[in-house]
Scaffold this motif. Sequence first.
Motif, PDB file in Angstrom:
ATOM      1  N   MET A  59       0.845  -1.200   0.000  1.00 19.49           N
ATOM      2  CA  MET A  59       0.000   0.000   0.000  1.00 19.49           C
ATOM      3  C   MET A  59       0.880   1.251   0.000  1.00 19.49           C
ATOM      4  N   LYS A  60       0.684   2.112  -0.980  1.00 13.55           N
ATOM      5  CA  LYS A  60       1.446   3.356  -1.070  1.00 13.55           C
ATOM      6  C   LYS A  60       0.692   4.493  -0.363  1.00 13.55           C
ATOM      7  N   ASN A  61       1.452   5.411   0.198  1.00 14.88           N
ATOM      8  CA  ASN A  61       0.896   6.631   0.783  1.00 14.88           C
ATOM      9  C   ASN A  61       1.397   7.795  -0.069  1.00 14.88           C
ATOM     10  N   ILE A  62       0.477   8.437  -0.769  1.00 15.88           N
ATOM     11  CA  ILE A  62       0.835   9.450  -1.762  1.00 15.88           C
ATOM     12  C   ILE A  62       0.456  10.847  -1.269  1.00 15.88           C
ATOM     13  N   LYS A  63       1.420  11.758  -1.373  1.00 13.70           N
ATOM     14  CA  LYS A  63       1.196  13.163  -1.017  1.00 13.70           C
ATOM     15  C   LYS A  63       1.007  13.978  -2.296  1.00 13.70           C
ATOM     16  N   LEU A  64      -0.047  14.798  -2.305  1.00 12.61           N
ATOM     17  CA  LEU A  64      -0.321  15.702  -3.423  1.00 12.61           C
ATOM     18  C   LEU A  64      -0.127  17.146  -2.958  1.00 12.61           C
ATOM     19  N   THR A  65       0.503  17.956  -3.797  1.00  9.58           N
ATOM     20  CA  THR A  65       0.522  19.407  -3.606  1.00  9.58           C
ATOM     21  C   THR A  65      -0.356  20.003  -4.703  1.00  9.58           C
ATOM     22  N   ILE A  66      -1.345  20.802  -4.291  1.00  7.53           N
ATOM     23  CA  ILE A  66      -2.453  21.159  -5.194  1.00  7.53           C
ATOM     24  C   ILE A  66      -2.615  22.674  -5.277  1.00  7.53           C
TER      25      ILE A  66
ATOM     26  N   THR B 184     -12.474  30.202  -1.901  1.00  9.96           N
ATOM     27  CA  THR B 184     -11.079  30.390  -1.503  1.00  9.96           C
ATOM     28  C   THR B 184     -10.156  29.642  -2.461  1.00  9.96           C
ATOM     29  N   HIS B 185      -8.981  30.196  -2.686  1.00 16.21           N
ATOM     30  CA  HIS B 185      -8.017  29.636  -3.626  1.00 16.21           C
ATOM     31  C   HIS B 185      -6.839  28.988  -2.875  1.00 16.21           C
ATOM     32  N   ALA B 186      -6.024  28.241  -3.612  1.00 16.35           N
ATOM     33  CA  ALA B 186      -4.828  27.652  -3.007  1.00 16.35           C
ATOM     34  C   ALA B 186      -3.694  27.596  -4.019  1.00 16.35           C
ATOM     35  N   ARG B 187      -2.504  27.888  -3.538  1.00 13.93           N
ATOM     36  CA  ARG B 187      -1.285  27.675  -4.318  1.00 13.93           C
ATOM     37  C   ARG B 187      -0.547  26.429  -3.838  1.00 13.93           C
ATOM     38  N   GLY B 188      -0.817  26.032  -2.582  1.00 11.27           N
ATOM     39  CA  GLY B 188      -0.053  24.925  -2.023  1.00 11.27           C
ATOM     40  C   GLY B 188      -0.826  24.105  -1.015  1.00 11.27           C
ATOM     41  N   GLN B 189      -2.074  23.764  -1.353  1.00 12.35           N
ATOM     42  CA  GLN B 189      -2.832  22.829  -0.509  1.00 12.35           C
ATOM     43  C   GLN B 189      -2.137  21.470  -0.565  1.00 12.35           C
ATOM     44  N   VAL B 190      -2.183  20.734   0.532  1.00 13.22           N
ATOM     45  CA  VAL B 190      -1.550  19.412   0.597  1.00 13.22           C
ATOM     46  C   VAL B 190      -2.591  18.381   1.005  1.00 13.22           C
ATOM     47  N   ALA B 191      -2.527  17.218   0.370  1.00  4.59           N
ATOM     48  CA  ALA B 191      -3.421  16.105   0.712  1.00  4.59           C
ATOM     49  C   ALA B 191      -2.657  14.804   0.565  1.00  4.59           C
ATOM     50  N   ASN B 192      -3.180  13.752   1.182  1.00  2.29           N
ATOM     51  CA  ASN B 192      -2.571  12.426   0.975  1.00  2.29           C
ATOM     52  C   ASN B 192      -3.661  11.372   0.830  1.00  2.29           C
ATOM     53  N   PHE B 193      -3.290  10.261   0.215  1.00  2.00           N
ATOM     54  CA  PHE B 193      -4.219   9.141   0.063  1.00  2.00           C
ATOM     55  C   PHE B 193      -3.427   7.842  -0.021  1.00  2.00           C
ATOM     56  N   LYS B 194      -4.117   6.735   0.280  1.00  2.00           N
ATOM     57  CA  LYS B 194      -3.515   5.399   0.215  1.00  2.00           C
ATOM     58  C   LYS B 194      -4.024   4.693  -1.041  1.00  2.00           C
ATOM     59  N   THR B 195      -3.135   3.966  -1.710  1.00  2.00           N
ATOM     60  CA  THR B 195      -3.523   3.259  -2.932  1.00  2.00           C
ATOM     61  C   THR B 195      -2.667   2.017  -3.148  1.00  2.00           C
ATOM     62  N   GLU B 196      -3.247   1.034  -3.861  1.00  2.00           N
ATOM     63  CA  GLU B 196      -2.516  -0.163  -4.281  1.00  2.00           C
ATOM     64  C   GLU B 196      -1.958   0.004  -5.695  1.00  2.00           C
ATOM     65  N   SER B 197      -2.171   1.154  -6.296  1.00  2.00           N
ATOM     66  CA  SER B 197      -1.774   1.381  -7.685  1.00  2.00           C
ATOM     67  C   SER B 197      -0.265   1.199  -7.879  1.00  2.00           C
ATOM     68  N   GLU B 198       0.086   0.630  -9.028  1.00  5.06           N
ATOM     69  CA  GLU B 198       1.500   0.447  -9.385  1.00  5.06           C
ATOM     70  C   GLU B 198       2.035   1.629 -10.190  1.00  5.06           C
ATOM     71  N   LEU B 199       1.205   2.621 -10.454  1.00  6.19           N
ATOM     72  CA  LEU B 199       1.660   3.776 -11.223  1.00  6.19           C
ATOM     73  C   LEU B 199       2.741   4.540 -10.459  1.00  6.19           C
ATOM     74  N   SER B 200       3.688   5.118 -11.192  1.00  8.80           N
ATOM     75  CA  SER B 200       4.725   5.935 -10.570  1.00  8.80           C
ATOM     76  C   SER B 200       4.152   7.311 -10.226  1.00  8.80           C
ATOM     77  N   PRO B 201       4.825   8.065  -9.344  1.00  5.26           N
ATOM     78  CA  PRO B 201       4.366   9.422  -9.054  1.00  5.26           C
ATOM     79  C   PRO B 201       4.240  10.296 -10.305  1.00  5.26           C
ATOM     80  N   LEU B 202       5.179  10.164 -11.243  1.00  7.35           N
ATOM     81  CA  LEU B 202       5.105  10.958 -12.465  1.00  7.35           C
ATOM     82  C   LEU B 202       3.889  10.566 -13.303  1.00  7.35           C
ATOM     83  N   GLU B 203       3.597   9.267 -13.384  1.00  8.50           N
ATOM     84  CA  GLU B 203       2.423   8.818 -14.138  1.00  8.50           C
ATOM     85  C   GLU B 203       1.134   9.322 -13.484  1.00  8.50           C
TER      86      GLU B 203
END
Length: 246
Positions: free
Chosen positions: A1-8, A56-75
């Motif tokens: 299980m991957k833990n992925i951080k997004l900057t949004i 409200t707007h955001a330049r640097g909101q942060v979120a995370n999620f868990k996934t079984e995906s095999e995709l790379s961060p770039l993909e």
Amino acid sequence: MKNIKLTIEYDGRRYLGWQRLGSSDKTIQGKIESVLFQMTGEKIEIIGSGRTDAGTHARGQVANFKTESELSPLEMLNFLNRYLPNDIVIKDVTEMSERFHARYNASGKQYSYYVWNDVIPTAFYRHHSFYVPQELNLEKMEKAAEKLLGTHDFIGFSALKKTKKSTVRKIEEIRIEKNGAMLHFTFIGNGFLHKMIRILTGTLLEIGMGKLDINIIDEVLANKIRQDAGETVPAAGLFLDEVFYE
């Protein structure tokens, strides 16, 4: 299980805020979760660093999620930006340790608020600033802002009713910078209550206009009465710039 951080990054004017609302598709969280389902086939709930209000707007909101995906961060980055609306952009995708939590691990945040201060309104920045035609006393506003620094109970400068949770926060820095007709307020602290930035900005503006005395800051911090503080300025001028992590 991957833990992925997004900057949004997002322009919030078309949305009802960050948090998913029932069947509505007009939230930032809902839009991202919908595309994550397309990408992974998994029903994913993303965890944001905090909620932002409608508009409200955001330049640097942060979120995370868990996934079984095999995709790379770039993909993942490429897929999300291909299928999300163009007013929501994923700036970065990073795989984190299993323990990373976008909300609980956040140590502070930086917000900006923009005010167009001129007798002539603006056509270009009207969706991303608050228009104030009155002359403002910048020196008084800066002195009032100094009173807000440090650790205080800010419930009187929030839209919260009584709550069992702590309403004590620490503001480390408030800057007010003028560039032509644009006033840029910067707030840095360990956290902010519901509508706190908008109420603080409204209070500072009313002090700058001469509608409120500078001592109102001390009074509201002491008496915790929301009605004594300034107006809540519109969401359009507010940006979440960055979320800090240790």
